[in-house]
Design a protein around this motif. Sequence first.
Motif, PDB file in Angstrom:
ATOM      1  N   THR A  44       0.753   4.196  -2.548  1.00 37.94           N
ATOM      2  CA  THR A  44       0.619   5.764  -2.434  1.00 37.94           C
ATOM      3  C   THR A  44       1.785   6.728  -2.977  1.00 37.94           C
ATOM      4  N   GLN A  79       1.754   3.684 -12.467  1.00 39.70           N
ATOM      5  CA  GLN A  79       0.556   3.667 -11.386  1.00 39.70           C
ATOM      6  C   GLN A  79      -0.572   2.651 -11.786  1.00 39.70           C
ATOM      7  N   ALA A  94       1.274   7.067  -6.711  1.00 37.96           N
ATOM      8  CA  ALA A  94       0.135   7.787  -7.114  1.00 37.96           C
ATOM      9  C   ALA A  94       0.627   9.434  -6.900  1.00 37.96           C
ATOM     10  N   ALA A  95       1.654   9.531  -5.697  1.00 33.05           N
ATOM     11  CA  ALA A  95       1.929  10.899  -5.638  1.00 33.05           C
ATOM     12  C   ALA A  95       2.977  11.281  -6.721  1.00 33.05           C
ATOM     13  N   GLN A 107       0.871  -1.168  -0.013  1.00 34.59           N
ATOM     14  CA  GLN A 107      -0.088   0.066   0.002  1.00 34.59           C
ATOM     15  C   GLN A 107       0.934   1.266   0.026  1.00 34.59           C
ATOM     16  N   ASP A 108       1.991   1.355   0.809  1.00 38.77           N
ATOM     17  CA  ASP A 108       2.669   2.400   0.762  1.00 38.77           C
ATOM     18  C   ASP A 108       3.432   2.605  -0.668  1.00 38.77           C
ATOM     19  N   TYR A 147      -1.896  -0.750 -10.026  1.00 41.76           N
ATOM     20  CA  TYR A 147      -3.351  -0.926  -9.823  1.00 41.76           C
ATOM     21  C   TYR A 147      -3.778  -2.088 -10.237  1.00 41.76           C
ATOM     22  N   GLN A 174      -8.071  11.273   0.648  1.00 41.49           N
ATOM     23  CA  GLN A 174      -6.932  10.528   0.475  1.00 41.49           C
ATOM     24  C   GLN A 174      -7.304   9.797  -0.650  1.00 41.49           C
ATOM     25  N   TRP A 175      -8.592   9.110  -0.983  1.00 42.47           N
ATOM     26  CA  TRP A 175      -9.013   8.632  -2.163  1.00 42.47           C
ATOM     27  C   TRP A 175      -8.770   9.417  -3.459  1.00 42.47           C
ATOM     28  N   LEU A 177      -9.708   3.186   0.097  1.00 42.81           N
ATOM     29  CA  LEU A 177      -8.444   3.621  -0.373  1.00 42.81           C
ATOM     30  C   LEU A 177      -7.432   2.760  -0.990  1.00 42.81           C
ATOM     31  N   ASP A 188      -6.208  11.667  -3.596  1.00 39.74           N
ATOM     32  CA  ASP A 188      -4.732  11.667  -3.732  1.00 39.74           C
ATOM     33  C   ASP A 188      -4.487  10.200  -4.595  1.00 39.74           C
ATOM     34  N   ARG A 189      -5.165   9.437  -4.227  1.00 36.33           N
ATOM     35  CA  ARG A 189      -4.562   8.098  -4.778  1.00 36.33           C
ATOM     36  C   ARG A 189      -4.960   7.878  -6.120  1.00 36.33           C
TER      37      ARG A 189
END
Length: 356
Positions: free
Chosen positions: A38, A181, A41-42, A34-35, A185, A322-323, A198, A325-326
Amino acid sequence: RPTARRAPRTLAAAALLLALAAPQAGAATVPPAQDQLTALAAQAAGALETYQQALQAQQDAQVAADAAQQDLAAADAVLAQSREEIGGWASQAYRGTGGLNELSGVAVLLDPRRTGDVSSQLATIDRVGGQYAEVVETARQARARQEAATDRATAAVDAARSTAEQALAAKSAADAAVQQQLVAYSAQQRTTAGLDPLAPDAAVVDRARAFLSSTQACAGGVLTGYANGLLPVEALCGLYAAPGQQLRADAAHAFEALSQAFQADFGTPLVVTDSYRSLGEQIDVKARKPGLAAAPGTSRHGLGLAVDLGGGVQDAVSVQHQWMDRNAALFGFVNPAWAQGSPGPFEPWHWEFVAA
């Protein structure tokens, strides 16, 4: 009513096509943590924002180059007219004085290849008569303006070329980041069941696929030549599940796909509190919120490319934000760095569409 047309391929859509057509080897068997998702995504959002900035720099440089070229053309026209007038009376002066050797200042003005100091030659034409002094001075000023404009135009064209190359490189980097990304996914959704909102799920990729292949119900209208905040509202498009809100056609279409993906996970579409702002509305917002609003005529709201969101997205620590952001970068939307409080104001509700 505008006819439906195929959606333009945005950065995210083009990257999605590549990701779904040819996922990386091993991606389906080793789901990313998960990290890592994240971070990817960033990275994609940052790459999109970098491309947006590079594209704006390219557009600004091109505007400067066009202005410099126009200034040069104006200087050329004035100088040409001055030379024509000077040439006429120089011919008369030649017939009356016995030689152009006494009119070296005139020769400098008439010959664009001559680089001598015009001002130091003007004394030689005093005998011609004061009635021509104004014409000579106009020519001298036009020559100086032409030389300055030439230098400025050359520099501006070089800058436009350089920024265009930078924008192209930034676009390639953004495409690659979004593709990476999406591949991650795809790997995650194939190996994990019962994901929380998330985590990436099939709805996000499915909506992105639909975004790529669907048509726009609203084609919008021509916006070229209209200034920030002065876009004709009839050329904009309404937003999905947001009555009274409008964006540019491509941004509105991307927003619809994003909002539907959001709705698939949360049960409700994105809540829009603000979208396109006219120049008058920008002035009003700046007066009411001087520390938050952009200078009137500079806001991306005024270009039909920005939305302010509620429904939880306005809270930076909420699951809805946060969703976003992702997932928002997959549809071409970013919460720009300046809106994250570094160094600008903190506006977690502000999201911008990056046009391809």
